[in-house]
Design a protein around this motif. Sequence first.
Motif, short mmCIF file in Angstrom:
data_model
loop_
_atom_site.label_atom_id
_atom_site.label_comp_id
_atom_site.label_asym_id
_atom_site.label_seq_id
_atom_site.Cartn_x
_atom_site.Cartn_y
_atom_site.Cartn_z
N LEU A 715 -37.65 62.39 52.57
CA LEU A 715 -36.55 62.59 51.62
C LEU A 715 -35.78 61.31 51.34
O LEU A 715 -35.03 61.23 50.36
N LYS A 718 -38.31 60.18 48.35
CA LYS A 718 -38.65 61.08 47.24
C LYS A 718 -37.60 62.17 47.11
O LYS A 718 -37.01 62.60 48.11
N SER A 719 -37.38 62.60 45.87
CA SER A 719 -36.53 63.77 45.66
C SER A 719 -37.34 65.03 45.96
O SER A 719 -38.57 64.99 46.02
N LYS A 740 -33.17 71.45 52.81
CA LYS A 740 -32.34 71.40 51.62
C LYS A 740 -31.61 72.73 51.40
O LYS A 740 -30.43 72.77 51.05
N MET A 799 -31.34 67.81 44.03
CA MET A 799 -32.04 66.85 43.18
C MET A 799 -31.81 65.39 43.57
O MET A 799 -32.48 64.50 43.07
N SER A 800 -30.87 65.14 44.46
CA SER A 800 -30.56 63.76 44.82
C SER A 800 -31.55 63.21 45.84
O SER A 800 -32.06 63.93 46.69
N LYS A 801 -31.79 61.90 45.74
CA LYS A 801 -32.63 61.22 46.73
C LYS A 801 -31.78 60.67 47.89
O LYS A 801 -32.32 60.25 48.90
#
Length: 887
Positions: A715, A718-719, A740, A799-801
């Motif tokens: 993580l 990558k998102s 998540k 959606m955040s990286k």
Amino acid sequence: MLSFNHINTIAHFEAKTLFRSWFFRIFGILMLLFLLVFDIEQISDNEGQLYLAVPSAIPYVNLLFLNLVQSIIAVFLASDFLKRDKKLDTTEVIYTRSMSNGDYILGKLLGVLTVFFTFNFLILALSLTINIISSSHQVCLESYLYYFLLISVPTLLFIIGLSFVLMNLIRNQAITFAVLLGYIFLTLFYLQQQYFYLFDYMAYNIPMVYSDLIGFSDIGKLLVHRLMYASLGLSFISFTVYRLGRLPNKPFSRVYPLMVALIFLIGSVVLGYFHIADARYGEELRKEMVGLNNQYSSLPQLSITDQHITLNHKGTEIWVHVAITVKNNESQPSSQVLVRLNPGLTVSKVESGTQTLDFKRERHLLFINMPKPLAIGDSAIVRIEYAGSIDQEACYIDIDEELRAKKKSVDILSIGEVYACIRSNYLFLTPEANWYPMANVGYNQKNTGWILPYFSRYTLTVNTFDGAAIIVSGMSRRGEVNPATFYSGNPLTGLSLVIGQYEKHSYKKQLPELGVWIKPGHDFYKNIFVESKDTAESIIYKTFQDFAIRNGGDYPFSGLYLVEVPIQVYSYPRYWLNHSEMVQPGMVFVPEKGGSSRTFRFKSNMQNRNKWGNEKDQDSLSLQIDEIKSLLDLFVKNMSRNRIRWENGQRIEDEVNNPYFIFDQFYGFNHPVVSEQYPIFTPLLGSYLSRRGQIENEGAFTYGFSEYEKAALLLREKSMSEIISNPAYNKLADNVMDMKGDALFSLLEQRVGRQTLDDIIALIRKDHSFRPIDYVDFKKVILERTGENIDNLIAGWLMSKELPGYRIGQVEALKVKEGQRQRYLTRLSIGNESKIDGIVKIAVRETGSDESSGNDGPSFKTYVVGAKRLKTMALFSDNVVAKICLS
């Protein structure tokens, strides 16, 4: 011209000579003793669950052990004949006899085979005797013959033929031994299942388990592979006849064995080509299907609201007539209907009303041209006729090829996998087989809309062989007349169909009906749970009702059944589902007699618990009740475990999820929350709801990085959307979703309160039985009740990286007196050095509050640690054990 008299004479004396060999005698006695001890340990002592579940596993494992040993012995004995003849000075005597080279070599071959076949029969007789004596094991007589013909015969022909030809070419016994032994161990330890089992001449890796329900998983592939090695062995033997250094009796007589050798060699090459082509076909098919899905993923996706299916089952094929009601929920009219259907099924006719419609088929996709465009919100009935069998290679197209190629085995027995099955006396179909039309293109790499569940109403009419039991998921039978008709009063996410010789055992006094569908004679548990017979029903219903209360209340179906399926039935876990394909509406598929799961080893489990457990010397009733509860845990607890395996000398841990967890009977099959904007929200909420209340295994220990730790590292680069769209990350995708989802809903819990969130979810689910909950409605209720906009949380957390980074300060534990009570104050400081907010969850469990005490396990305290902030937390309670989770 071959002389059978000469062949028989040579074979007789060759066999007599080999039987007198101390080398053969010693190896034979040692092998008999080893297998005797093994059979007693695994069969008589009930230690091997697979041998209890699948009787054919007994001769299978015996011949696998024997096959390795006899391959080595055959190398020595078969290659010894030329040297022995010369050493004993009998070569000239034999060569001057009026016999052909074929008589001599075939006589030698028959003599060697006589010795090894006798040894095989002794081993099989030994295992059969122990099998018959053991009262807890059934006997599968035909499997003893099948395994002898499929394992021993091809292996012996190949290795003896290879020994003959190499000894004839090299003419040095020591070098021949070294080459052949090197080849044996190369295939055993390195080549193994590489290149689709092509080099597996000993059948150690190719799937060969024989099921009580369907026999071998794919007898065609198995015969091609074994005939390939038998033919290659006969080619080597014929070539040895040609190469034998002896004058022929007749002119041109050496041409015939060379021609025979070439014929068998060509035959083995052709069979090898078919074997490889068949294996490569599956890879190419799945690649093509994914490519087509990517190509057409942007086309309008109509929904199917109703399906009326008439299915005729005969032999290895089905004939189906289905009437589907398609509805245009898109924002524009559509003149084409797109559905998908298994490519093994051939569509013959498509109609609507009185018109025959034009259609185009591209592998699994069916494009139907409507007579006039379907307006927005309008529906139309389309009738489709198709027939054929199921192409299993078209199943699980989302699964990485490397994962598919991994051997599915228990101990040394290769089980293989079956995703669908149509036989003359058995049928097994699930939604994964795509045996009825489904809307949209399905899995693709362009979007994630295929994650969303689709509900349809079904009516199913089935015509099959006499005496068959017909089992349909989530549906009720209308009358007892034939053909059988089933209907679903409410929409379902999918339809599964099982046909076979079954009998039902169930509890009917309460609702829902709880029971099992098993093959006659497979009720082995009845003789074990004798004393608990009267109490079992109440225990089962209490466990089920407790689980129902924790997971949404009322059970939506009229019954829940365990359905016995072949041992080879296999399902891959999917990160976007909270269930495996083994769980279907109103039913759970369980391998025959429990398969290899030690949970179903009831008798041995109770003996071990009584001998080694925490509460020794329990009475029989208490042991049986504990065993029933342990069995029920398999279905009501989302247990996962780490499976340890060795690969290329390295220790590897795989996380194995519970495929029988029934949570989606209450959520995914009833009222999931769906969002076209965030399709991943459906499994995220399901994962959160299913994990809530589950007691964590705080004593879990892993070697190196766990999959959750690997997911956290992934993580950072990558998102989540990038991870779930790439098949290379499928192994960690479920861990990413768990992390998540837990972070998202923990934050929501912290802001609105857990009880408030629970009340909102319960209210919405109550109003949406058997239909999906629109995410817009879900969001609206939360906004009205709490003022929180869940869209902001999703955008920030999912959606955040960016990942929060923490620094944990010193932890203090202080004793505090409160009146006459001694309590503990625990303080710790955690700093968040990242640019985004972080979540800290502390699991607090009072000492003695564990699963065995009947409590609900740890309580969680959730804290938000702002970006670039330091937060000090204090816990004031009795003697505690705390576990900190950061996200």
